[in-house]
Design an enzyme around this catalytic site. Structure first.
Site, mmCIF file in Angstrom:
data_model
loop_
_atom_site.group_PDB
_atom_site.id
_atom_site.type_symbol
_atom_site.label_atom_id
_atom_site.label_comp_id
_atom_site.label_asym_id
_atom_site.label_seq_id
_atom_site.Cartn_x
_atom_site.Cartn_y
_atom_site.Cartn_z
ATOM 1 N N SER A 171 -7.365 -27.226 -4.311
ATOM 2 C CA SER A 171 -6.115 -27.194 -5.047
ATOM 3 C C SER A 171 -6.134 -26.156 -6.170
ATOM 4 O O SER A 171 -6.415 -24.989 -5.925
ATOM 5 C CB SER A 171 -5.816 -28.595 -5.578
ATOM 6 N N ASP A 370 -0.881 -31.519 4.391
ATOM 7 C CA ASP A 370 -0.596 -31.323 2.967
ATOM 8 C C ASP A 370 0.661 -30.480 2.816
ATOM 9 O O ASP A 370 0.810 -29.452 3.475
ATOM 10 C CB ASP A 370 -1.787 -30.623 2.304
ATOM 11 N N HIS A 432 -4.283 -33.155 1.693
ATOM 12 C CA HIS A 432 -4.626 -32.250 0.591
ATOM 13 C C HIS A 432 -6.112 -32.327 0.256
ATOM 14 O O HIS A 432 -6.707 -31.346 -0.183
ATOM 15 C CB HIS A 432 -3.783 -32.657 -0.627
#
Length: 612
Positions: A171, A370, A432
Protein backbone atom coordinates in the site's frame (compact mmCIF):
# COMPACT_ATOMS: atom_id res chain seq x y z
CA UNK A 1 39.62 11.25 42.88
CA UNK A 2 38.67 8.15 40.89
CA UNK A 3 35.00 8.46 41.82
CA UNK A 4 35.00 12.17 40.83
CA UNK A 5 36.54 11.34 37.44
CA UNK A 6 34.00 8.59 36.81
CA UNK A 7 31.12 10.91 37.71
CA UNK A 8 32.48 13.58 35.37
CA UNK A 9 32.83 11.12 32.48
CA UNK A 10 29.31 9.84 32.96
CA UNK A 11 27.97 13.39 33.05
CA UNK A 12 29.84 14.37 29.90
CA UNK A 13 28.98 11.13 28.08
CA UNK A 14 25.42 10.09 28.85
CA UNK A 15 25.67 7.56 26.03
CA UNK A 16 27.88 5.47 28.31
CA UNK A 17 24.89 5.09 30.58
CA UNK A 18 22.10 4.86 28.01
CA UNK A 19 23.78 2.73 25.31
CA UNK A 20 21.95 -0.55 24.93
CA UNK A 21 23.06 -3.97 23.77
CA UNK A 22 21.16 -6.68 21.91
CA UNK A 23 20.50 -8.40 25.23
CA UNK A 24 18.33 -5.46 26.30
CA UNK A 25 16.00 -6.18 23.38
CA UNK A 26 15.77 -9.94 23.82
CA UNK A 27 12.19 -11.25 24.12
CA UNK A 28 12.28 -13.86 26.88
CA UNK A 29 8.62 -14.86 26.65
CA UNK A 30 5.56 -14.00 24.59
CA UNK A 31 2.08 -14.31 26.13
CA UNK A 32 -0.11 -16.79 24.30
CA UNK A 33 2.72 -18.34 22.27
CA UNK A 34 2.28 -21.99 21.21
CA UNK A 35 3.77 -24.68 23.42
CA UNK A 36 7.39 -25.56 22.83
CA UNK A 37 10.56 -23.49 22.49
CA UNK A 38 9.94 -19.82 21.75
CA UNK A 39 11.13 -18.48 18.42
CA UNK A 40 14.21 -16.31 18.82
CA UNK A 41 13.18 -12.66 18.68
CA UNK A 42 14.11 -9.15 19.77
CA UNK A 43 11.92 -6.07 20.12
CA UNK A 44 12.00 -2.53 21.46
CA UNK A 45 12.64 1.13 20.63
CA UNK A 46 15.56 2.76 18.84
CA UNK A 47 16.02 6.51 19.13
CA UNK A 48 16.18 8.34 15.79
CA UNK A 49 15.46 11.94 16.81
CA UNK A 50 16.85 12.79 20.28
CA UNK A 51 15.78 16.44 20.13
CA UNK A 52 12.11 15.54 19.65
CA UNK A 53 11.98 12.26 21.57
CA UNK A 54 11.59 10.35 18.31
CA UNK A 55 11.81 6.55 18.63
CA UNK A 56 11.01 3.77 16.16
CA UNK A 57 9.73 0.42 17.42
CA UNK A 58 10.92 -2.84 15.86
CA UNK A 59 10.09 -6.52 16.23
CA UNK A 60 12.70 -8.90 14.84
CA UNK A 61 12.52 -12.67 14.27
CA UNK A 62 15.58 -14.75 13.48
CA UNK A 63 15.27 -17.08 10.49
CA UNK A 64 14.37 -20.69 11.29
CA UNK A 65 16.66 -22.10 8.59
CA UNK A 66 19.49 -20.89 6.38
CA UNK A 67 19.33 -22.05 2.76
CA UNK A 68 22.14 -20.94 0.46
CA UNK A 69 22.57 -17.38 1.83
CA UNK A 70 21.84 -15.23 4.88
CA UNK A 71 18.93 -12.88 4.20
CA UNK A 72 17.01 -10.19 6.09
CA UNK A 73 13.58 -8.96 5.00
CA UNK A 74 12.41 -5.59 6.36
CA UNK A 75 8.60 -5.30 6.36
CA UNK A 76 6.69 -2.00 6.35
CA UNK A 77 2.96 -1.34 6.31
CA UNK A 78 1.48 1.81 4.82
CA UNK A 79 -1.10 4.39 5.83
CA UNK A 80 0.79 6.62 6.19
CA UNK A 81 0.74 5.97 9.90
CA UNK A 82 -0.41 2.32 9.91
CA UNK A 83 1.51 -0.09 12.12
CA UNK A 84 3.69 -2.87 10.74
CA UNK A 85 2.26 -5.06 13.49
CA UNK A 86 -0.43 -5.71 10.86
CA UNK A 87 2.26 -7.49 8.87
CA UNK A 88 3.66 -9.20 11.96
CA UNK A 89 0.39 -10.66 13.29
CA UNK A 90 -1.91 -10.81 10.24
CA UNK A 91 0.32 -11.36 7.22
CA UNK A 92 3.95 -12.52 6.99
CA UNK A 93 5.00 -13.00 10.63
CA UNK A 94 5.36 -16.43 12.26
CA UNK A 95 2.29 -16.03 14.45
CA UNK A 96 -1.42 -15.41 13.91
CA UNK A 97 -3.96 -14.77 16.65
CA UNK A 98 -6.53 -17.49 17.26
CA UNK A 99 -8.27 -15.14 19.69
CA UNK A 100 -7.11 -12.13 21.70
CA UNK A 101 -5.07 -14.38 23.99
CA UNK A 102 -3.78 -17.28 21.89
CA UNK A 103 -1.14 -17.31 19.15
CA UNK A 104 -0.88 -20.02 16.50
CA UNK A 105 1.80 -20.66 13.88
CA UNK A 106 1.42 -19.09 10.44
CA UNK A 107 2.03 -21.79 7.82
CA UNK A 108 3.27 -19.25 5.28
CA UNK A 109 5.53 -17.18 7.53
CA UNK A 110 8.34 -15.35 5.77
CA UNK A 111 10.86 -16.13 8.51
CA UNK A 112 11.55 -19.62 7.14
CA UNK A 113 14.70 -18.62 5.19
CA UNK A 114 15.04 -14.95 6.13
CA UNK A 115 15.34 -12.85 9.26
CA UNK A 116 12.21 -10.70 9.58
CA UNK A 117 12.36 -7.10 10.78
CA UNK A 118 9.05 -5.26 11.31
CA UNK A 119 9.33 -1.51 11.90
CA UNK A 120 6.60 0.93 12.98
CA UNK A 121 7.39 4.06 10.96
CA UNK A 122 7.33 7.00 10.54
CA UNK A 123 7.65 8.19 14.14
CA UNK A 124 4.31 8.21 15.93
CA UNK A 125 3.07 5.07 14.16
CA UNK A 126 2.00 2.03 16.20
CA UNK A 127 4.37 1.57 19.15
CA UNK A 128 6.76 4.26 17.80
CA UNK A 129 6.51 7.71 19.33
CA UNK A 130 7.62 11.34 19.04
CA UNK A 131 6.63 14.71 20.46
CA UNK A 132 3.23 15.61 19.02
CA UNK A 133 4.61 18.75 17.37
CA UNK A 134 7.30 16.78 15.53
CA UNK A 135 5.47 14.43 13.16
CA UNK A 136 7.12 14.09 9.75
CA UNK A 137 5.78 15.66 6.55
CA UNK A 138 8.08 14.56 3.71
CA UNK A 139 9.34 11.27 2.28
CA UNK A 140 12.99 12.31 2.39
CA UNK A 141 12.62 13.10 6.13
CA UNK A 142 11.20 9.63 6.65
CA UNK A 143 14.01 7.90 4.73
CA UNK A 144 16.70 9.90 6.57
CA UNK A 145 15.34 8.78 9.94
CA UNK A 146 15.14 5.21 8.69
CA UNK A 147 18.86 5.27 7.87
CA UNK A 148 19.54 6.44 11.44
CA UNK A 149 17.44 3.51 12.65
CA UNK A 150 19.33 0.99 10.51
CA UNK A 151 22.74 2.31 11.58
CA UNK A 152 21.86 1.70 15.22
CA UNK A 153 20.11 -1.60 14.52
CA UNK A 154 23.19 -3.00 12.78
CA UNK A 155 25.35 -1.74 15.65
CA UNK A 156 23.18 -3.76 18.01
CA UNK A 157 23.05 -6.80 15.69
CA UNK A 158 26.26 -6.74 13.62
CA UNK A 159 25.79 -10.39 12.66
CA UNK A 160 23.12 -9.30 10.14
CA UNK A 161 25.01 -6.40 8.53
CA UNK A 162 26.43 -8.60 5.75
CA UNK A 163 23.06 -10.20 4.94
CA UNK A 164 21.30 -9.82 1.62
CA UNK A 165 18.69 -7.16 2.43
CA UNK A 166 15.19 -7.01 0.99
CA UNK A 167 12.61 -4.34 1.81
CA UNK A 168 8.98 -5.41 1.51
CA UNK A 169 5.60 -3.93 2.26
CA UNK A 170 2.27 -2.90 0.85
CA UNK A 171 0.00 0.00 0.00
CA UNK A 172 1.46 3.41 1.02
CA UNK A 173 4.73 1.61 1.73
CA UNK A 174 4.97 1.86 -2.05
CA UNK A 175 6.08 5.43 -1.34
CA UNK A 176 8.31 4.62 1.62
CA UNK A 177 10.22 1.65 0.19
CA UNK A 178 11.75 3.28 -2.94
CA UNK A 179 12.78 6.33 -0.90
CA UNK A 180 14.47 4.14 1.72
CA UNK A 181 16.18 2.13 -1.03
CA UNK A 182 17.55 5.29 -2.63
CA UNK A 183 18.77 6.53 0.77
CA UNK A 184 20.58 3.22 1.36
CA UNK A 185 22.30 3.45 -2.02
CA UNK A 186 23.41 7.02 -1.29
CA UNK A 187 24.63 5.97 2.14
CA UNK A 188 26.64 3.13 0.57
CA UNK A 189 28.32 5.59 -1.82
CA UNK A 190 29.28 7.83 1.09
CA UNK A 191 30.99 5.01 3.01
CA UNK A 192 33.02 3.69 0.08
CA UNK A 193 36.71 3.55 0.93
CA UNK A 194 35.98 3.73 4.64
CA UNK A 195 36.01 1.03 7.29
CA UNK A 196 32.21 1.23 7.51
CA UNK A 197 30.39 -1.68 5.86
CA UNK A 198 28.11 -1.20 2.89
CA UNK A 199 24.64 -2.72 3.12
CA UNK A 200 23.90 -5.38 0.53
CA UNK A 201 20.49 -4.21 -0.70
CA UNK A 202 19.29 -6.88 -3.13
CA UNK A 203 15.62 -6.26 -3.84
CA UNK A 204 12.28 -4.61 -3.13
CA UNK A 205 8.83 -6.20 -2.91
CA UNK A 206 5.76 -3.94 -3.03
CA UNK A 207 2.25 -5.38 -2.77
CA UNK A 208 -0.81 -3.47 -4.01
CA UNK A 209 1.35 -0.40 -3.80
CA UNK A 210 0.43 3.27 -3.85
CA UNK A 211 3.34 4.18 -6.13
CA UNK A 212 2.03 6.34 -8.97
CA UNK A 213 -1.00 8.54 -8.12
CA UNK A 214 -1.52 9.38 -11.82
CA UNK A 215 -2.20 5.79 -12.83
CA UNK A 216 -3.79 4.68 -9.56
CA UNK A 217 -6.40 7.44 -9.29
CA UNK A 218 -7.35 6.95 -12.94
CA UNK A 219 -7.77 3.19 -12.48
CA UNK A 220 -10.78 3.32 -10.15
CA UNK A 221 -13.47 3.44 -12.82
CA UNK A 222 -11.83 1.04 -15.32
CA UNK A 223 -11.41 -1.50 -12.51
CA UNK A 224 -15.01 -0.99 -11.34
CA UNK A 225 -16.24 -1.62 -14.89
CA UNK A 226 -14.00 -4.67 -15.30
CA UNK A 227 -15.28 -6.24 -12.08
CA UNK A 228 -18.93 -5.33 -12.68
CA UNK A 229 -19.10 -3.03 -9.67
CA UNK A 230 -20.49 -0.22 -11.84
CA UNK A 231 -22.24 -0.72 -15.17
CA UNK A 232 -20.42 1.17 -17.90
CA UNK A 233 -22.68 3.67 -19.68
CA UNK A 234 -25.14 3.83 -16.81
CA UNK A 235 -26.29 7.05 -15.16
CA UNK A 236 -24.10 6.24 -12.16
CA UNK A 237 -21.11 5.68 -14.42
CA UNK A 238 -21.60 9.05 -16.13
CA UNK A 239 -21.76 10.84 -12.78
CA UNK A 240 -18.50 9.22 -11.73
CA UNK A 241 -16.87 10.03 -15.06
CA UNK A 242 -17.51 13.73 -14.45
CA UNK A 243 -15.61 13.50 -11.15
CA UNK A 244 -12.85 11.54 -12.85
CA UNK A 245 -12.39 14.24 -15.50
CA UNK A 246 -11.87 16.80 -12.72
CA UNK A 247 -9.32 14.46 -11.14
CA UNK A 248 -7.52 14.07 -14.47
CA UNK A 249 -7.19 17.84 -14.84
CA UNK A 250 -5.76 18.13 -11.34
CA UNK A 251 -3.25 15.37 -12.05
CA UNK A 252 -2.03 17.22 -15.13
CA UNK A 253 -1.36 20.37 -13.12
CA UNK A 254 -0.08 18.64 -10.00
CA UNK A 255 2.13 15.89 -11.37
CA UNK A 256 4.41 15.81 -8.34
CA UNK A 257 1.68 15.31 -5.74
CA UNK A 258 1.32 12.04 -3.86
CA UNK A 259 -2.21 12.89 -2.71
CA UNK A 260 -5.00 14.96 -4.31
CA UNK A 261 -8.34 15.66 -2.64
CA UNK A 262 -10.19 16.10 -5.95
CA UNK A 263 -9.18 12.56 -6.91
CA UNK A 264 -10.17 11.14 -3.54
CA UNK A 265 -13.72 12.27 -4.36
CA UNK A 266 -13.93 9.63 -7.10
CA UNK A 267 -13.41 6.80 -4.62
CA UNK A 268 -15.79 8.32 -2.07
CA UNK A 269 -18.54 8.70 -4.67
CA UNK A 270 -17.95 5.20 -6.04
CA UNK A 271 -18.33 3.69 -2.57
CA UNK A 272 -21.48 5.73 -1.95
CA UNK A 273 -23.02 4.27 -5.11
CA UNK A 274 -22.54 0.73 -3.78
CA UNK A 275 -24.59 1.21 -0.60
CA UNK A 276 -27.35 -1.36 -0.13
CA UNK A 277 -29.15 -2.17 3.13
CA UNK A 278 -26.78 0.12 5.05
CA UNK A 279 -23.79 -1.82 3.70
CA UNK A 280 -21.18 -0.62 1.23
CA UNK A 281 -18.39 -2.22 -0.75
CA UNK A 282 -15.18 -3.14 1.08
CA UNK A 283 -12.59 -1.11 -0.85
CA UNK A 284 -9.81 -3.51 0.24
CA UNK A 285 -11.65 -6.69 -0.80
CA UNK A 286 -14.53 -6.34 -3.27
CA UNK A 287 -15.86 -9.77 -2.32
CA UNK A 288 -16.91 -8.31 1.05
CA UNK A 289 -19.18 -5.56 2.37
CA UNK A 290 -18.89 -3.32 5.42
CA UNK A 291 -20.88 -0.72 7.32
CA UNK A 292 -21.57 2.49 5.41
CA UNK A 293 -19.31 4.56 7.65
CA UNK A 294 -16.34 2.23 7.11
CA UNK A 295 -16.43 0.58 3.65
CA UNK A 296 -13.51 -1.66 4.61
CA UNK A 297 -11.98 0.22 7.54
CA UNK A 298 -13.22 -2.51 9.92
CA UNK A 299 -11.34 -5.13 7.92
CA UNK A 300 -9.55 -7.52 8.40
CA UNK A 301 -11.62 -9.24 11.07
CA UNK A 302 -8.39 -10.32 12.83
CA UNK A 303 -8.08 -6.73 14.07
CA UNK A 304 -10.70 -7.58 16.69
CA UNK A 305 -8.06 -9.79 18.33
CA UNK A 306 -4.86 -7.94 17.38
CA UNK A 307 -5.76 -4.65 19.04
CA UNK A 308 -6.62 -6.01 22.53
CA UNK A 309 -3.64 -8.39 22.37
CA UNK A 310 -1.14 -5.59 21.67
CA UNK A 311 -2.71 -3.44 24.37
CA UNK A 312 -2.25 -6.10 27.07
CA UNK A 313 0.16 -5.05 29.80
CA UNK A 314 2.03 -8.37 29.76
CA UNK A 315 2.50 -8.21 25.97
CA UNK A 316 3.73 -4.61 26.14
CA UNK A 317 6.22 -5.63 28.82
CA UNK A 318 7.37 -8.72 26.88
CA UNK A 319 8.08 -6.60 23.78
CA UNK A 320 10.23 -4.16 25.78
CA UNK A 321 7.90 -1.25 25.07
CA UNK A 322 8.94 1.98 26.74
CA UNK A 323 6.63 2.20 29.79
CA UNK A 324 6.47 5.98 29.39
CA UNK A 325 4.44 5.52 26.19
CA UNK A 326 0.97 5.32 27.70
CA UNK A 327 -1.23 5.93 24.65
CA UNK A 328 -1.48 2.24 23.77
CA UNK A 329 -1.30 0.58 20.36
CA UNK A 330 -3.61 1.69 17.56
CA UNK A 331 -3.50 0.26 14.06
CA UNK A 332 -3.44 3.58 12.19
CA UNK A 333 -2.59 6.99 13.62
CA UNK A 334 -4.78 9.81 12.34
CA UNK A 335 -2.29 12.40 13.60
CA UNK A 336 0.61 10.84 11.67
CA UNK A 337 -1.53 10.47 8.54
CA UNK A 338 -2.72 14.08 8.65
CA UNK A 339 0.79 15.45 9.12
CA UNK A 340 2.41 13.24 6.49
CA UNK A 341 1.23 14.98 3.32
CA UNK A 342 4.30 15.38 1.08
CA UNK A 343 4.43 18.66 -0.81
CA UNK A 344 8.11 18.63 -1.78
CA UNK A 345 8.70 14.89 -2.31
CA UNK A 346 7.72 13.63 -5.78
CA UNK A 347 5.83 10.30 -6.01
CA UNK A 348 8.10 7.28 -5.67
CA UNK A 349 7.34 6.09 -9.20
CA UNK A 350 9.91 8.66 -10.31
CA UNK A 351 12.60 6.78 -8.35
CA UNK A 352 11.87 3.32 -9.78
CA UNK A 353 13.71 3.71 -13.14
CA UNK A 354 16.94 4.74 -11.43
CA UNK A 355 16.69 1.92 -8.90
CA UNK A 356 16.10 -0.65 -11.65
CA UNK A 357 18.96 0.73 -13.73
CA UNK A 358 21.27 0.42 -10.72
CA UNK A 359 20.76 -3.34 -10.89
CA UNK A 360 18.27 -3.58 -8.03
CA UNK A 361 15.62 -6.27 -8.48
CA UNK A 362 12.04 -5.06 -7.87
CA UNK A 363 8.88 -7.15 -7.56
CA UNK A 364 5.43 -5.55 -7.75
CA UNK A 365 2.58 -7.87 -6.77
CA UNK A 366 -1.16 -7.27 -6.77
CA UNK A 367 -4.11 -9.10 -5.27
CA UNK A 368 -6.86 -8.99 -7.89
CA UNK A 369 -9.74 -8.24 -5.46
CA UNK A 370 -8.38 -4.91 -4.17
CA UNK A 371 -10.06 -1.71 -5.34
CA UNK A 372 -8.12 1.11 -3.69
CA UNK A 373 -4.67 0.03 -4.98
CA UNK A 374 -5.90 -2.20 -7.77
CA UNK A 375 -3.86 -4.15 -10.30
CA UNK A 376 -5.11 -2.08 -13.26
CA UNK A 377 -3.28 0.96 -11.90
CA UNK A 378 -0.11 -1.04 -11.19
CA UNK A 379 -0.09 -2.53 -14.69
CA UNK A 380 -0.63 0.90 -16.25
CA UNK A 381 2.29 2.46 -14.34
CA UNK A 382 4.52 -0.37 -15.61
CA UNK A 383 3.29 0.14 -19.18
CA UNK A 384 4.10 3.86 -19.02
CA UNK A 385 7.46 3.62 -17.23
CA UNK A 386 10.75 3.82 -19.14
CA UNK A 387 13.90 2.15 -17.80
CA UNK A 388 16.95 0.24 -18.99
CA UNK A 389 16.43 1.19 -22.63
CA UNK A 390 12.79 0.17 -22.96
CA UNK A 391 9.22 1.06 -22.11
CA UNK A 392 7.15 -1.20 -19.91
CA UNK A 393 7.74 -4.91 -20.37
CA UNK A 394 9.31 -4.52 -23.80
CA UNK A 395 11.97 -7.08 -24.60
CA UNK A 396 12.60 -5.33 -27.93
CA UNK A 397 10.75 -2.50 -29.71
CA UNK A 398 7.13 -3.59 -30.09
CA UNK A 399 7.69 -6.99 -28.44
CA UNK A 400 6.51 -7.49 -24.87
CA UNK A 401 7.60 -10.06 -22.33
CA UNK A 402 5.10 -12.93 -22.14
CA UNK A 403 2.84 -13.56 -19.18
CA UNK A 404 3.45 -16.92 -17.53
CA UNK A 405 0.75 -18.89 -15.72
CA UNK A 406 1.48 -19.68 -12.08
CA UNK A 407 -0.15 -22.63 -10.33
CA UNK A 408 0.15 -23.61 -6.69
CA UNK A 409 -0.72 -27.11 -5.47
CA UNK A 410 -2.71 -27.78 -8.62
CA UNK A 411 -4.77 -24.57 -8.58
CA UNK A 412 -4.32 -21.45 -10.75
CA UNK A 413 -2.53 -18.91 -8.54
CA UNK A 414 -1.82 -15.98 -10.87
CA UNK A 415 0.56 -14.77 -13.55
CA UNK A 416 4.25 -13.80 -13.67
CA UNK A 417 5.86 -11.28 -16.01
CA UNK A 418 9.49 -10.12 -16.07
CA UNK A 419 11.75 -7.73 -17.98
CA UNK A 420 14.93 -5.81 -17.18
CA UNK A 421 15.05 -6.35 -13.38
CA UNK A 422 11.30 -5.81 -12.84
CA UNK A 423 8.95 -8.67 -11.93
CA UNK A 424 5.17 -8.34 -11.83
CA UNK A 425 2.90 -10.91 -10.17
CA UNK A 426 -0.90 -10.82 -10.36
CA UNK A 427 -2.34 -13.03 -7.62
CA UNK A 428 -5.81 -14.51 -8.02
CA UNK A 429 -8.42 -14.40 -5.23
CA UNK A 430 -6.38 -12.06 -3.05
CA UNK A 431 -7.24 -8.75 -1.40
CA UNK A 432 -5.29 -5.59 -0.60
CA UNK A 433 -3.32 -7.72 1.91
CA UNK A 434 -2.18 -10.70 -0.17
CA UNK A 435 -0.35 -12.60 2.61
CA UNK A 436 -3.42 -12.30 4.84
CA UNK A 437 -5.47 -14.30 2.33
CA UNK A 438 -2.78 -16.53 0.84
CA UNK A 439 0.20 -16.85 3.21
CA UNK A 440 1.69 -19.96 1.60
CA UNK A 441 1.47 -18.60 -1.92
CA UNK A 442 3.05 -15.34 -0.79
CA UNK A 443 5.95 -17.25 0.80
CA UNK A 444 6.46 -19.20 -2.40
CA UNK A 445 6.58 -15.88 -4.29
CA UNK A 446 9.16 -14.54 -1.83
CA UNK A 447 11.36 -17.63 -2.12
CA UNK A 448 11.31 -17.43 -5.91
CA UNK A 449 12.25 -13.76 -5.84
CA UNK A 450 15.13 -14.30 -3.39
CA UNK A 451 16.35 -17.35 -5.36
CA UNK A 452 16.18 -19.55 -2.29
CA UNK A 453 18.01 -22.82 -2.92
CA UNK A 454 17.16 -25.47 -0.35
CA UNK A 455 19.07 -28.28 -2.04
CA UNK A 456 21.60 -28.24 0.80
CA UNK A 457 19.03 -28.75 3.57
CA UNK A 458 16.52 -31.12 2.02
CA UNK A 459 12.79 -31.13 2.66
CA UNK A 460 9.76 -31.70 0.46
CA UNK A 461 8.95 -29.10 -2.21
CA UNK A 462 5.72 -27.19 -2.62
CA UNK A 463 3.87 -27.99 -5.82
CA UNK A 464 4.42 -24.58 -7.42
CA UNK A 465 4.82 -24.25 -11.18
CA UNK A 466 5.36 -21.57 -13.81
CA UNK A 467 3.84 -22.58 -17.16
CA UNK A 468 3.75 -26.13 -15.82
CA UNK A 469 7.48 -26.21 -15.09
CA UNK A 470 8.66 -26.76 -11.53
CA UNK A 471 11.97 -25.06 -10.78
CA UNK A 472 14.35 -26.20 -8.00
CA UNK A 473 14.26 -22.89 -6.14
CA UNK A 474 10.49 -23.07 -5.60
CA UNK A 475 10.90 -25.70 -2.89
CA UNK A 476 9.99 -24.61 0.61
CA UNK A 477 12.29 -26.74 2.68
CA UNK A 478 12.16 -28.33 6.09
CA UNK A 479 9.04 -26.37 7.10
CA UNK A 480 7.05 -27.14 3.93
CA UNK A 481 4.06 -25.17 2.74
CA UNK A 482 2.53 -28.32 1.29
CA UNK A 483 0.25 -30.13 3.73
CA UNK A 484 0.97 -33.42 2.01
CA UNK A 485 4.71 -32.84 2.31
CA UNK A 486 4.31 -32.04 5.99
CA UNK A 487 2.49 -35.34 6.60
CA UNK A 488 5.22 -37.22 4.72
CA UNK A 489 7.85 -35.57 6.93
CA UNK A 490 5.97 -36.63 10.08
CA UNK A 491 5.76 -40.23 8.82
CA UNK A 492 9.49 -40.24 8.05
CA UNK A 493 10.29 -38.98 11.55
CA UNK A 494 8.03 -41.60 13.15
CA UNK A 495 9.63 -44.38 11.10
CA UNK A 496 13.14 -43.22 12.03
CA UNK A 497 12.20 -43.02 15.71
CA UNK A 498 10.89 -46.59 15.68
CA UNK A 499 14.07 -47.81 14.02
CA UNK A 500 16.09 -46.08 16.73
CA UNK A 501 13.96 -47.62 19.48
CA UNK A 502 14.22 -51.05 17.87
CA UNK A 503 18.00 -50.81 17.68
CA UNK A 504 18.22 -49.67 21.28
CA UNK A 505 15.98 -52.55 22.35
CA UNK A 506 18.08 -55.06 20.45
CA UNK A 507 21.23 -53.70 22.07
CA UNK A 508 19.73 -53.87 25.56
CA UNK A 509 18.45 -57.40 24.95
CA UNK A 510 21.92 -58.45 23.87
CA UNK A 511 23.35 -56.98 27.08
CA UNK A 512 20.71 -58.87 29.09
CA UNK A 513 21.51 -62.19 27.38
CA UNK A 514 25.24 -61.74 27.93
CA UNK A 515 24.58 -60.80 31.55
CA UNK A 516 22.42 -63.88 32.12
CA UNK A 517 25.04 -66.15 30.56
CA UNK A 518 27.82 -64.65 32.69
CA UNK A 519 25.66 -64.88 35.79
CA UNK A 520 24.77 -68.47 34.96
CA UNK A 521 28.43 -69.34 34.63
CA UNK A 522 29.17 -67.93 38.09
CA UNK A 523 26.16 -69.76 39.54
CA UNK A 524 27.33 -73.02 38.01
CA UNK A 525 30.78 -72.54 39.52
CA UNK A 526 29.27 -71.54 42.86
CA UNK A 527 27.11 -74.66 42.98
CA UNK A 528 30.07 -76.79 42.38
CA UNK A 529 31.83 -75.16 45.34
CA UNK A 530 28.86 -74.59 47.67
CA UNK A 531 25.85 -76.90 47.85
CA UNK A 532 23.74 -74.30 49.75
CA UNK A 533 22.98 -72.04 46.72
CA UNK A 534 19.43 -70.53 46.97
CA UNK A 535 18.72 -69.55 43.34
CA UNK A 536 18.79 -66.45 41.10
CA UNK A 537 15.67 -64.58 42.31
CA UNK A 538 16.44 -64.52 46.04
CA UNK A 539 14.57 -61.63 47.69
CA UNK A 540 17.81 -59.96 48.73
CA UNK A 541 18.60 -59.52 45.03
CA UNK A 542 15.14 -58.40 43.87
CA UNK A 543 15.82 -54.67 44.07
CA UNK A 544 18.55 -54.86 41.44
CA UNK A 545 17.32 -57.56 39.09
CA UNK A 546 18.28 -57.40 35.44
CA UNK A 547 14.60 -57.24 34.43
CA UNK A 548 14.01 -54.21 36.65
CA UNK A 549 17.05 -52.49 35.24
CA UNK A 550 15.73 -53.23 31.75
CA UNK A 551 12.33 -51.86 32.77
CA UNK A 552 13.96 -48.69 34.09
CA UNK A 553 15.57 -48.11 30.72
CA UNK A 554 12.26 -48.62 28.91
CA UNK A 555 10.42 -46.16 31.15
CA UNK A 556 13.13 -43.51 31.21
CA UNK A 557 14.65 -44.42 34.54
CA UNK A 558 18.03 -44.18 32.84
CA UNK A 559 19.03 -43.14 29.32
CA UNK A 560 20.25 -45.70 26.84
CA UNK A 561 23.80 -44.75 25.97
CA UNK A 562 24.46 -42.98 22.69
CA UNK A 563 26.33 -45.99 21.44
CA UNK A 564 23.09 -47.95 21.36
CA UNK A 565 21.70 -45.69 18.60
CA UNK A 566 22.54 -45.14 14.97
CA UNK A 567 23.72 -41.53 15.30
CA UNK A 568 23.29 -40.80 11.60
CA UNK A 569 19.59 -41.61 11.81
CA UNK A 570 19.12 -39.49 14.91
CA UNK A 571 20.94 -36.56 13.31
CA UNK A 572 18.53 -36.77 10.37
CA UNK A 573 15.51 -36.27 12.61
CA UNK A 574 13.93 -32.89 12.08
CA UNK A 575 10.55 -31.40 12.78
CA UNK A 576 9.63 -27.73 13.08
CA UNK A 577 7.47 -28.57 16.08
CA UNK A 578 10.19 -30.55 17.85
CA UNK A 579 13.25 -28.49 16.95
CA UNK A 580 11.93 -24.98 16.52
CA UNK A 581 14.71 -23.61 18.66
CA UNK A 582 17.37 -24.45 16.07
CA UNK A 583 18.10 -21.63 13.67
CA UNK A 584 21.56 -21.91 12.21
CA UNK A 585 24.51 -24.26 12.13
CA UNK A 586 26.91 -23.58 14.97
CA UNK A 587 24.65 -21.04 16.65
CA UNK A 588 25.06 -20.34 20.34
CA UNK A 589 22.19 -20.64 22.76
CA UNK A 590 20.12 -17.59 23.68
CA UNK A 591 21.70 -17.53 27.13
CA UNK A 592 25.16 -17.53 25.57
CA UNK A 593 24.11 -14.68 23.28
CA UNK A 594 22.87 -12.62 26.19
CA UNK A 595 25.90 -13.23 28.39
CA UNK A 596 28.24 -12.42 25.52
CA UNK A 597 26.35 -9.21 24.75
CA UNK A 598 26.55 -8.11 28.39
CA UNK A 599 30.26 -8.89 28.33
CA UNK A 600 30.76 -6.86 25.15
CA UNK A 601 28.84 -3.96 26.66
CA UNK A 602 31.07 -4.00 29.74
CA UNK A 603 34.22 -4.16 27.65
CA UNK A 604 33.18 -1.21 25.49
CA UNK A 605 31.96 0.82 28.71
CA UNK A 606 -2.62 9.03 4.57
CA UNK A 607 -5.27 10.72 2.84
CA UNK A 608 -8.95 10.11 3.59
CA UNK A 609 -8.44 6.38 3.16
CA UNK A 610 -5.85 4.38 5.03
CA UNK A 611 -3.44 2.68 2.65
CA UNK A 612 -2.33 0.12 5.21
Amino acid sequence: MASWLLSTLLFLSPSLVSAKSAADYYVHSLPGAPEGPLLKMHAGHIEVDPQNNGNLFFWHYQNRHIANRQRTVIWLNGGPGCSSMDGALMEVGPYRLKDNETLTYNEGSWDEFANLLFVDQPVGTGFSYVNTDSYLHELDEMSAQFIVFLEEWFRLFPEYERDDIYIAGESYAGQHIPYIAKAIQERNKNVQGKTIASWNLKGLLIGNGWISPNEQYMSYLPYAYEEGLIKEGSRTAKELEVLQSVCKSRLETGKNKVHLNDCEKVMNALLDKTVEDNKCLNMYDIRLRDTTDACGMNWPTDLEDVKPYLQREDVVKALNINPEKKSGWVECSGAVSSAFNPQKSPPSVQLLPGLLESGLQILLFSGDKDLICNHVGTEQLINNMKWNGGTGFETSPGVWAPRHDWSFEGEPAGIYQYARNLTYVLIYNASHMVPYDLPRQSRDMLDRFMNVDIASIGGSPADSRIDGEKLPQTSVGGHPNSTAAEEQEKERIKETEWKAYAKSGEAVLLVVIIGVLVWGFFIWRSRRRHQGYRGVWHKDMSGSSVLERFHNKRTGGADVEAGDFDEAELDDLHSPDLEREHYAVGEDSDEDDISRQHSQQASRAGGSHNLS
